[in-house]
Design an enzyme around this catalytic site. Structure first.
Site, short mmCIF file in Angstrom:
data_model
loop_
_atom_site.label_atom_id
_atom_site.label_comp_id
_atom_site.label_asym_id
_atom_site.label_seq_id
_atom_site.Cartn_x
_atom_site.Cartn_y
_atom_site.Cartn_z
N SER A 1 0.82 -1.21 0.00
CA SER A 1 0.00 0.00 0.00
C SER A 1 0.85 1.26 0.00
CB SER A 1 -0.92 0.01 1.22
OG SER A 1 -1.72 -1.15 1.24
N GLN A 2 0.24 2.33 -0.49
CA GLN A 2 0.86 3.67 -0.48
C GLN A 2 1.27 4.03 0.96
OE1 GLN A 2 -2.18 6.52 -1.19
NE2 GLN A 2 -0.80 8.16 -1.76
#
Ligand code: SAH
Length: 226
Positions: free
Chosen positions: A62-63
């Site tokens: 994930s970011q």
């Protein structure tokens, strides 16, 4: 400072703090944990960029901002028993392991499960227990949990996870359609669940008994892996 260390500090200053991440323990761990060790060598130069990255098998790490937001939402002080669904690369797992007493993490894909175990052993995250199975059913034997983090998007909050959350416990989970979700923060109280919407998001699909079924999940991956 090494090149990666510099990029990591920049990530915190430019991506996390300006967007409102305030928890000092979360900022500290994200300043120190080597995110580049959780992606393939060819992607290491992009490890501190402001986006998700592929980790194989159609899944993503994930970011950084989303990792920070989810972690902050769990309000960990160090003594918690935490359940994580969707180990993936193990990056989020390592963060949780540094901020809590014990992490139970579940992954359904064997390749990712094995790699994550190897990486976390290398970083001496020895308070993590791994399981290869369907995380939508939770981890009954280790319940109840102070905090639950779900790193894949499902159609609803799995009831098994609600049942395995302590009273006063926090859960962070993306819920919505296959293409887009709302990241929810849920607090379980005596009288029920208090929900807050943290942000709009697009996670890979949560597959399993209380998530999307396999075929639906594949369709979602083709539409928008993120
Ligand atoms: N936070 C992770 C991101 C993982 S992506 C990281 O930092 O790398 C989401 C992961 O959830 C994928 O690895 C996917 O295989 C897994 N997943 C999806 N449905 C699941 C389920 N029912 N049980 C366990 N893992 C699941």
């Amino acid at each position: 400072m090494s090149r990666f260390e510099e990029a990591r500090h920049r990530m915190v200053e430019e991506q996390l703090i300006p967007r409102g991440i305030r928890n000092a323990r979360v900022l500290d761990i994200m300043r120190s944990l080597p995110r580049h060790c959780f992606v393939e060598p060819t992607l290491q130069n992009q490890a501190y960029d402001d986006n998700a990255l592929p980790i194989g098998e159609g899944q993503t790490i994930s970011q950084p901002y989303i990792v920070a937001l989810m972690t902050e939402g769990l309000a960990l002080l160090g003594k918690e028993q935490v359940l994580e669904i969707g180990t993936g690369s193990g990056y989020q797992t390592a963060i949780l392991s540094r901020l809590s007493a014990r992490v139970y993490t579940v992954e359904r894909l064997k390749g990712l499960f094995e790699k994550a175990q190897h990486r976390l052993a290398g970083l001496a995250c020895d308070n993590v227990t791994f399981r290869l199975s369907d995380g939508t059913l939770g981890w009954k034997e280790a319940a109840p949990f102070d905090a639950i983090l779900v790193a894949a998007g499902g159609p609803k909050v799995p009831q098994a996870l609600v049942d395995q959350l302590k009273e006063g416990g926090r859960m962070v989970i993306p819920v919505g359609t296959r293409r887009s979700q709302v990241l929810k923060r849920i607090v379980k109280s005596k009288t029920g669940l208090e929900e807050t919407a943290l942000t709009a998001c697009a996670f890979v699909p949560l597959l399993g008994d209380l998530g999307w079924d396999e075929e639906e999940g594949k369709a979602a991956l083709q539409e928008r892996p993120c």
